[in-house]
Motif scaffolding. Structure first.
Motif, PDB file in Angstrom:
ATOM      1  N   GLU A 228      30.933  27.291  36.627  1.00 31.21           N
ATOM      2  CA  GLU A 228      31.903  28.393  36.609  1.00 31.21           C
ATOM      3  C   GLU A 228      31.541  29.457  35.591  1.00 31.21           C
ATOM      4  N   ALA A 229      30.913  29.049  34.486  1.00 30.28           N
ATOM      5  CA  ALA A 229      30.548  30.038  33.457  1.00 30.28           C
ATOM      6  C   ALA A 229      29.571  31.064  34.027  1.00 30.28           C
ATOM      7  N   ALA A 230      28.560  30.596  34.741  1.00 29.29           N
ATOM      8  CA  ALA A 230      27.578  31.509  35.329  1.00 29.29           C
ATOM      9  C   ALA A 230      28.228  32.342  36.441  1.00 29.29           C
ATOM     10  N   TYR A 231      29.130  31.702  37.166  1.00 35.13           N
ATOM     11  CA  TYR A 231      29.811  32.411  38.262  1.00 35.13           C
ATOM     12  C   TYR A 231      30.640  33.585  37.730  1.00 35.13           C
ATOM     13  N   TRP A 232      31.462  33.338  36.714  1.00 33.91           N
ATOM     14  CA  TRP A 232      32.304  34.411  36.179  1.00 33.91           C
ATOM     15  C   TRP A 232      31.508  35.397  35.328  1.00 33.91           C
TER      16      TRP A 232
ATOM     17  N   HIS B 139      33.306  32.170  50.598  1.00 37.40           N
ATOM     18  CA  HIS B 139      32.120  32.891  51.057  1.00 37.40           C
ATOM     19  C   HIS B 139      30.876  32.126  50.588  1.00 37.40           C
ATOM     20  N   PRO B 140      29.826  32.116  51.406  1.00 37.72           N
ATOM     21  CA  PRO B 140      28.601  31.380  51.017  1.00 37.72           C
ATOM     22  C   PRO B 140      28.040  31.814  49.666  1.00 37.72           C
ATOM     23  N   TRP B 141      28.164  33.089  49.327  1.00 36.06           N
ATOM     24  CA  TRP B 141      27.655  33.541  48.021  1.00 36.06           C
ATOM     25  C   TRP B 141      28.409  32.857  46.891  1.00 36.06           C
ATOM     26  N   ALA B 142      29.764  32.786  47.016  1.00 35.40           N
ATOM     27  CA  ALA B 142      30.567  32.142  45.981  1.00 35.40           C
ATOM     28  C   ALA B 142      30.223  30.659  45.864  1.00 35.40           C
TER      29      ALA B 142
END
Length: 217
Positions: free
Chosen positions: A143-147, A132-135
């Motif tokens: 990845e730290a900010a993502y999770w 998805h574009p958001w991901a």
């Protein structure tokens, strides 16, 4: 000749007749009854008439002790609650869509969920093909900010099927079968089913989804 003394004469008017009992004692003349007779004293061995007992003055201490000692009404028996299964299977909803249109169908499903009152943090979106574009945008910051966005749990979270095993369960999981290998679909759908608490929405080919999940949806 000797003289015989004359017997004294008793006039009938002097005394009236008297009843002489066999014992030789004169019976008393009966008297008129003046009214109701008083209660006779009780005989030995027989209880006398009950009389109300005089009131007893009770202190506050006696009242407190009486309330404590007096048994109250028995409480009604509370039925034992029925056992609830630890985890109930979520409801499955299928939205037919092609691989190219599955992501748009998933976005529409998310909008309907939010419009119906679902909180954004209750929704997880999993894609089997392109991310998805958001991901893609959030992963550009690492990845730290993502999770960290996932752990905050205050917004809709989008994850690829290959990393969705890291995602925690949420009440609603939306899956977009937007391509990917057969292995990715076969792995992503059961994973999404295990992460859904109440509702699983799958957007894609009905035959492919049914063959993977093994249920009529």
């Amino acid at each position: 000749m000797p003289l015989i003394p004359e017997e004294p004469q008793i006039h009938e008017s002097a005394q009236g007749p008297r009843a002489t009992p066999a014992s030789g004692r004169t019976a008393p003349t009966p008297r008129p009854v003046p009214g109701p007779r008083p209660v006779a004293p009780p005989r030995p061995g027989r209880p006398g008439p009950l009389r109300p007992a005089p009131p007893v003055q009770r202190t506050p201490h006696d009242v407190a002790v009486a309330k404590t000692a007096a048994p109250g009404p028995a409480a009604p028996a509370t039925p034992a609650p029925s056992p609830v299964p630890a985890s109930a299977a979520p409801q499955i909803q299928l939205i037919p869509a092609s691989a190219a249109g599955a992501l748009d169908a998933a976005e529409e499903a998310v909008d309907l969920l939010l419009d119906s009152g679902r909180a954004p943090g209750e929704v997880l979106v999993i894609t089997t093909g392109e991310q998805h574009p958001w991901a893609t945008h959030e992963l550009s910051f690492g990845e730290a900010a993502y999770w960290a966005q996932h752990d905050a749990g205050d917004d809709v979270f989008y994850a690829d099927a290959t990393v969705a095993s890291r995602a925690a369960s949420r009440p609603v999981v939306v899956v977009a079968v937007n391509g990917g290998s057969a292995a990715a679909v076969a792995e992503g759908l059961p994973l999404a089913h295990s992460r859904a608490g109440a509702l699983l929405i799958v957007c894609g080919d009905p035959q492919q989804i049914n063959s993977v999940l093994g249920v009529g949806v």
